[in-house]
Write a protein that holds these residues in place. Structure first.
Motif, PDB file in Angstrom:
ATOM      1  N   THR A  15       0.865  -1.020  -0.313  1.00 22.06           N
ATOM      2  CA  THR A  15       0.198   0.213  -0.129  1.00 22.06           C
ATOM      3  C   THR A  15       0.466   1.093  -0.062  1.00 22.06           C
ATOM      4  O   THR A  15       0.727   2.398  -0.371  1.00 22.06           O
ATOM      5  N   ALA A  16       2.015   0.950   0.634  1.00 15.67           N
ATOM      6  CA  ALA A  16       2.966   2.683   0.691  1.00 15.67           C
ATOM      7  C   ALA A  16       3.362   2.437  -0.811  1.00 15.67           C
ATOM      8  O   ALA A  16       3.282   3.911  -0.964  1.00 15.67           O
ATOM      9  N   HIS A  20       2.408   6.158  -2.455  1.00 19.00           N
ATOM     10  CA  HIS A  20       3.531   7.249  -2.986  1.00 19.00           C
ATOM     11  C   HIS A  20       3.547   7.074  -4.850  1.00 19.00           C
ATOM     12  O   HIS A  20       3.671   7.975  -5.482  1.00 19.00           O
ATOM     13  N   LEU A  21       2.893   6.890  -5.283  1.00 22.68           N
ATOM     14  CA  LEU A  21       3.337   6.679  -7.059  1.00 22.68           C
ATOM     15  C   LEU A  21       1.840   7.603  -7.217  1.00 22.68           C
ATOM     16  O   LEU A  21       1.526   8.350  -7.856  1.00 22.68           O
ATOM     17  N   GLU A  22       0.387   7.579  -6.226  1.00 29.13           N
ATOM     18  CA  GLU A  22      -0.506   8.530  -5.843  1.00 29.13           C
ATOM     19  C   GLU A  22       0.658  10.179  -6.053  1.00 29.13           C
ATOM     20  O   GLU A  22      -0.445  10.668  -6.214  1.00 29.13           O
ATOM     21  N   LYS A  23       0.587   9.835  -4.856  1.00 26.49           N
ATOM     22  CA  LYS A  23       1.449  11.450  -4.292  1.00 26.49           C
ATOM     23  C   LYS A  23       2.102  11.913  -5.382  1.00 26.49           C
ATOM     24  O   LYS A  23       2.091  12.961  -5.685  1.00 26.49           O
ATOM     25  N   LEU A  28      -3.912   5.207 -10.338  1.00 24.44           N
ATOM     26  CA  LEU A  28      -3.651   3.667 -10.902  1.00 24.44           C
ATOM     27  C   LEU A  28      -4.214   2.734 -11.432  1.00 24.44           C
ATOM     28  O   LEU A  28      -3.855   1.925 -11.159  1.00 24.44           O
ATOM     29  N   GLU A  29      -5.002   3.877 -12.321  1.00 26.74           N
ATOM     30  CA  GLU A  29      -5.660   2.744 -13.228  1.00 26.74           C
ATOM     31  C   GLU A  29      -4.694   2.533 -14.324  1.00 26.74           C
ATOM     32  O   GLU A  29      -5.013   1.427 -14.866  1.00 26.74           O
ATOM     33  N   ILE A  43       7.228   2.412 -18.326  1.00 26.53           N
ATOM     34  CA  ILE A  43       8.955   3.022 -18.641  1.00 26.53           C
ATOM     35  C   ILE A  43       8.293   4.399 -18.305  1.00 26.53           C
ATOM     36  O   ILE A  43       9.850   4.460 -17.642  1.00 26.53           O
ATOM     37  N   GLU A  44       7.258   4.537 -18.533  1.00 24.10           N
ATOM     38  CA  GLU A  44       7.214   6.304 -18.270  1.00 24.10           C
ATOM     39  C   GLU A  44       6.955   6.298 -17.354  1.00 24.10           C
ATOM     40  O   GLU A  44       8.414   7.258 -16.547  1.00 24.10           O
ATOM     41  N   VAL A  45       6.699   5.643 -16.119  1.00 24.17           N
ATOM     42  CA  VAL A  45       6.795   6.069 -14.463  1.00 24.17           C
ATOM     43  C   VAL A  45       8.207   5.718 -14.637  1.00 24.17           C
ATOM     44  O   VAL A  45       8.533   6.325 -12.657  1.00 24.17           O
TER      45      VAL A  45
END
Length: 86
Positions: A15-16, A20-23, A28-29, A43-45
């Motif tokens: 969940t962390a 972190h990705l949402e922040k 997340l879709e 690759i971009e992320v």
């Protein structure tokens, strides 16, 4: 296929990591995208958020073969998830 493993590592195992990705304003879709679009977005992320360059192209990722590079990617993402969790 390796995409279910990668999706589990990134979105379900921690969940962390999801927080972190949402922040970092990552949707997340991307978890629900088809494999080819998912790996392109991954690759971009990885480049933007984690300064990590993936060593496999989207075309190679969805084709048969390149197992070693796919495993290296999975293990590297595992290490990234561990770093984010700690």
């Amino acid at each position: 296929m390796f995409s279910p493993l990668l999706k589990f590592l990134i979105f379900k195992s921690s969940t962390a990591m999801a927080a972190h990705l949402e922040k970092k304003n990552v949707s997340l879709e991307i978890e629900y995208l088809p494999d080819h679009k998912f790996i392109k977005k991954l690759i971009e992320v990885c480049a933007d958020v984690f300064c990590y360059r993936i060593q496999i192209s989207p075309d190679h990722f969805i084709s048969l073969g390149y197992s070693e590079r796919k495993m290296v990617l999975a293990l590297d993402l595992y290490d990234i998830v561990k770093q984010v969790r700690s």
